[in-house]
Design an enzyme around this catalytic site. Structure first.
Site, PDB file in Angstrom:
ATOM      1  N   ASP A 262       0.825  -1.203   0.000  1.00 35.90           N
ATOM      2  CA  ASP A 262       0.000   0.000   0.000  1.00 35.90           C
ATOM      3  C   ASP A 262       0.865   1.262   0.000  1.00 35.90           C
ATOM      4  O   ASP A 262       2.025   1.223   0.421  1.00 35.90           O
ATOM      5  CB  ASP A 262      -0.864   0.076   1.271  1.00 35.90           C
ATOM      6  CG  ASP A 262      -1.773  -1.119   1.416  1.00 35.90           C
ATOM      7  OD1 ASP A 262      -2.124  -1.717   0.402  1.00 35.90           O
ATOM      8  OD2 ASP A 262      -2.114  -1.426   2.582  1.00 35.90           O
TER       9      ASP A 262
HETATM   10  N1  URA Z   1      -1.216  -5.884   4.046  1.00 35.27           N
HETATM   11  C1  URA Z   1      -1.659  -4.611   4.078  1.00 35.27           C
HETATM   12  O1  URA Z   1      -2.636  -4.308   4.732  1.00 35.27           O
HETATM   13  N2  URA Z   1      -0.978  -3.698   3.381  1.00 35.27           N
HETATM   14  C2  URA Z   1       0.134  -3.988   2.646  1.00 35.27           C
HETATM   15  O2  URA Z   1       0.716  -3.097   2.030  1.00 35.27           O
HETATM   16  C3  URA Z   1       0.570  -5.312   2.622  1.00 35.27           C
HETATM   17  C4  URA Z   1      -0.127  -6.238   3.342  1.00 35.27           C
END
Ligand code: URA
Length: 233
Positions: free
Chosen positions: A97
């Site tokens: 993310d």
């Molecule tokens: N899980 C999440 O919530 N975000 C990420 O970036 C990777 C795994």
């Protein structure tokens, strides 16, 4: 020519228009002419352009506030902006993310990337997760036994409590699926908010002490272990 790292796309067009390029011995001066890099004899001023690169594999410690896509309509910073010194186009293997940091693998090896992100291979990914408040034992148990999110089961997460106080709790969590925002949603499901998330390992690969925003090529041992895991060795 730009993919070969010889010049920019714009300058490559100028080279073509000024007749500096030959393909299989014939001068080419029309833009949009097709030639196959690695198959045709492409020359600049009579010099053969280098052969296409082999496959490359690198890891980046992704900073907060960067996007794992090749472009962003909102103009936010891309992870590929951080690897501009790599003359070859590489792609992130899976996504982190915008607000997640840590280990991101990048490669131009499509089969390798496909296998490492395919649910069938169950590649474990480990995160150091900081949540607001003191996480309950019950929440930890639920994460370990497996919870269901609105898009299906999230599976069991190997979860280890590193530190807990009234302000925040720090956990190490390993998941084998790659659902969107999975860790954040799993924590939300058990009643906690993630305030910091960093991926510290991907399969057999460890982030180690790679600094935020820095990248490096995988060494041969790291690569052969990952290939084995992906069923490619
Ligand atoms: N899980 C999440 O919530 N975000 C990420 O970036 C990777 C795994």
């Amino acid at each position: 020519m730009s993919s070969a790292g010889l010049t920019s796309r714009r300058k490559a067009d100028q080279w073509i228009l000024s007749g500096r390029i030959t393909v299989n011995g014939k001068p080419v001066n029309a833009l949009g002419t097709t030639a196959f890099w690695g198959r045709d004899d492409i020359r600049v001023d009579g010099q053969k352009i280098p052969l296409p690169p082999q496959k490359v594999y690198l890891m980046l410690n992704k900073p907060f506030g960067t996007i794992c896509s090749l472009n962003d309509p909102e103009g936010r910073p891309l992870v590929t902006d951080l690897i501009k010194d790599i003359p070859i186009r590489v792609y992130p293997v899976g996504r982190l993310d915008f607000d997640t940091l840590g280990l991101l693998l990048l490669t131009n090896d499509g089969e390798f990337a496909h296998r490492l992100t395919h649910p069938r291979f169950h590649v474990p990914k480990t995160y150091k997760v900081t949540v607001q408040g003191a996480i309950s034992d019950e929440a930890l148990k639920r994460l370990q036994t497996g919870i269901t999110l609105n898009d299906g089961p999230a599976g069991r997460a190997r979860t280890e409590l590193i530190n807990r106080n009234n302000e925040k709790s720090i956990l190490r969590m390993t998941i084998t699926q790659g659902k969107s925002r999975q860790v954040r949603r799993m924590l939300e499901e058990v009643g906690f908010t993630v305030i910091h998330l960093i991926r510290i390992s991907f399969g057999t690969l460890q982030l180690g002490d790679l600094k935020i925003g820095h990248h490096r090529y995988l060494d041969s041992e790291e690569l052969s272990k990952l290939k084995k895991m992906a069923g490619l060795a």
